[in-house]
Enzyme design. Structure first.
Site, PDB file in Angstrom:
ATOM      1  N   HIS A 227       0.839  -1.210   0.000  1.00  0.00           N
ATOM      2  CA  HIS A 227       0.000   0.000   0.000  1.00  0.00           C
ATOM      3  C   HIS A 227       0.871   1.255   0.000  1.00  0.00           C
ATOM      4  O   HIS A 227       0.568   2.241  -0.669  1.00  0.00           O
ATOM      5  CB  HIS A 227      -0.868   0.059   1.266  1.00  0.00           C
TER       6      HIS A 227
ATOM      7  N   LYS B  15      -0.933  -6.538  -7.938  1.00  0.00           N
ATOM      8  CA  LYS B  15      -1.132  -7.803  -7.232  1.00  0.00           C
ATOM      9  C   LYS B  15      -2.550  -8.341  -7.493  1.00  0.00           C
ATOM     10  O   LYS B  15      -2.743  -9.502  -7.761  1.00  0.00           O
ATOM     11  CB  LYS B  15      -0.870  -7.563  -5.741  1.00  0.00           C
TER      12      LYS B  15
END
Ligand code: PAF
Length: 279
Positions: free
Chosen positions: A37, A151
């Site tokens: 993140h 991802k």
């Protein structure tokens, strides 16, 4: 960093920044922030004047037997990390704020074709839950740029298609997958893995790399390559949902001359892992 809970407060702040001519980059999250993140926040920060993030564990994208109630919630630690990464505002809505009339009769957004296979097949309703919440969040945050990680490859391509199909004026930026030292793709769900499972999980990326290398050398026997990879992973203890070679944008079956991605999803015990490699 401003912490905003209320939708009206959020709209007022965004109106203010827009009036000042500021551009907005947005990184939506479900919290439990890790280096993956943080790399998306860095990308967002480079691209716009103001950086907004949100933390919302979206019930609409969890299946009835999934980990909604156990999903790791680490708000204090997350806010600290956001602050350290130049986040100007974090939006922290409740389920009541975003689904005031409940989920049962909620309007939903289905991005066609690209959501049929893979996660669409193995987690029915999941991708509809993601596209619906992302469109709602886009409407509230009104970003110029939004950043998503590679991802969740199908999620990323689905959101790009939604933005295209619905004429949203938002640039979608893709962030590379960040990996643990062992090679495992970072995910909030990795913490569910035992030590033993962590060492097996490494094989997911190893198989992806092995098949990618074969394809780069000109091997076109995609079905043999994928069958062999599934057999190896099953032998190591994975329960494989899919391991497939497809077109990067459409996620449809494709040939050796197309831009390709290999997508994999497999369970180790109760933990479901996904990963991919672009060729
Ligand atoms: O990738 C995620 O964390 C979630 O699917 C997202 C995009 C924040 C929507 O809930």
């Amino acid at each position: 960093m401003l912490q905003v809970h209320n939708n009206n407060e959020l709209s007022a702040q965004i109106r203010d920044w827009k009036q000042q001519g500021k551009t907005i980059a947005y990184v939506p999250t479900m919290g439990n922030l890790h280096e993956g993140h943080l790399s998306l926040l860095r990308l967002g920060d480079e691209q716009a004047d103001k950086l907004i993030s949100s933390i919302f564990v979206n019930p609409m994208q969890f299946g009835p037997n999934e980990d909604l109630n156990n999903y790791p919630r680490t708000l204090e630690q997350d806010c600290k990390a956001l602050m350290e990464h130049q986040c100007d505002l974090v939006y922290l809505p409740t389920v009541q704020d975003l689904y005031p009339d409940g989920l049962k009769h909620m309007t939903s957004v289905q991005v066609m074709d690209i959501t049929k296979r893979f996660e669409g097949e193995y987690r029915p309703g999941h991708l509809i839950g993601v596209s619906t919440i992302v469109l709602k969040l886009f409407n509230l945050v009104q970003p110029d740029i939004a950043v998503f990680g590679k991802k969740d490859y199908q999620q990323l391509q689905m959101i790009k298609k939604m933005v295209h199909d619905l004429n949203l004026n938002i640039d979608i930026i893709a962030g590379e997958t960040v990996r643990e030292e062992s090679g495992i793709a970072m995910s909030s769900r990795n913490q569910y893995l035992s030590g033993m499972q962590q060492s097996i999980a490494v094989e997911l990326q190893q198989q992806l790399r092995k098949v990618a290398e074969q394809i780069k050398k000109g091997d076109e026997s995609f079905s043999t390559l994928t069958k062999d990879a599934i057999n190896s992973l099953s032998h190591s203890g994975f329960e494989v949902d899919y391991f497939d070679i497809c077109h990067q944008q459409t996620l449809k079956p494709a040939g050796i001359d197309d831009p390709l991605v290999i997508l994999v999803a497999a369970k180790l015990g109760n933990t479901r892992l996904i990963d991919n490699i672009e060729i």
